[in-house]
Design an enzyme around this catalytic site. Structure first.
Site, short mmCIF file in Angstrom:
data_model
loop_
_atom_site.label_atom_id
_atom_site.label_comp_id
_atom_site.label_asym_id
_atom_site.label_seq_id
_atom_site.Cartn_x
_atom_site.Cartn_y
_atom_site.Cartn_z
N HIS A 136 5.87 -7.17 -9.26
CA HIS A 136 5.03 -8.22 -8.69
C HIS A 136 5.07 -8.17 -7.17
O HIS A 136 4.02 -8.17 -6.50
CB HIS A 136 5.52 -9.59 -9.19
N GLU A 137 6.26 -8.11 -6.61
CA GLU A 137 6.40 -8.09 -5.14
C GLU A 137 5.94 -6.75 -4.57
O GLU A 137 5.31 -6.71 -3.51
CB GLU A 137 7.84 -8.41 -4.73
N HIS A 170 2.21 -6.72 -4.07
CA HIS A 170 1.75 -7.39 -2.84
C HIS A 170 1.75 -6.40 -1.66
O HIS A 170 0.80 -6.35 -0.88
CB HIS A 170 2.64 -8.59 -2.50
#
Length: 165
Positions: free
Chosen positions: A78-79, A82
């Protein structure tokens, strides 16, 4: 919590997942994005944050320890997504269509905006508020905004304004 308190096996699993997903993204995107800096300094109820300008991922060591498998499977990609979206598309909506595409089509991970981890161990003081249908716990920040008259919060279920107990 210092990194040294995290078992080395967990740190290695995080790095393995990060490198695996980064290699997968580089292959699918035809790029050679570098490995981001990784730290275990995230606090509070956030599982992790991606710092775009410093190209860094900060992970919450308490939530990582308590939810190792799900954390490594979901939060690390998820990170990373980004950071990859920022490198690939520039500044766009944090969980917009580019991020969803990066998560699902490139990294092969379901695009979920929030985690479902138990937060009791990381939650700070909360203040009880009520509406018609249930009791709510407001954070110190939200409680202070109510006290100063800067904010009003409503129940998402019944729509009634929350009042302090």
């Amino acid at each position: 919590m210092k990194t040294s308190r995290l078992p080395i096996a967990i740190q290695q699993a995080v790095m393995r997942r990060l490198r695996e997903k980064l290699a997968q993204a580089n292959l699918k995107l035809g790029c050679n994005y570098p490995e981001p800096k990784l730290s275990y300094t995230q606090r509070g109820t956030s599982a992790g944050t991606a710092w775009l300008e410093s190209y860094e991922i900060r992970l919450n060591p308490v939530l990582l320890l308590e939810n190792s498998e799900a954390f490594i499977e979901e939060v690390v990609p998820h990170e990373l997504a980004h950071l990859l979206v920022w490198k690939h598309f520039g500044r766009v909506a944090p969980h917009g269509k580019e991020w969803k595409w990066m998560m699902e089509s490139v990294l092969g991970v379901p695009a979920r905006r929030t985690h479902q981890f138990e937060l009791q161990s990381v939650r700070r003081n909360t203040f009880p508020y009520r509406c018609k249908c249930q009791e709510h716990q407001l954070t110190v920040r939200r409680h202070n905004r109510v006290v100063r008259g800067e904010a009003v919060y409503r129940c998402v279920h019944c729509g009634e304004q929350l009042v302090a107990k």
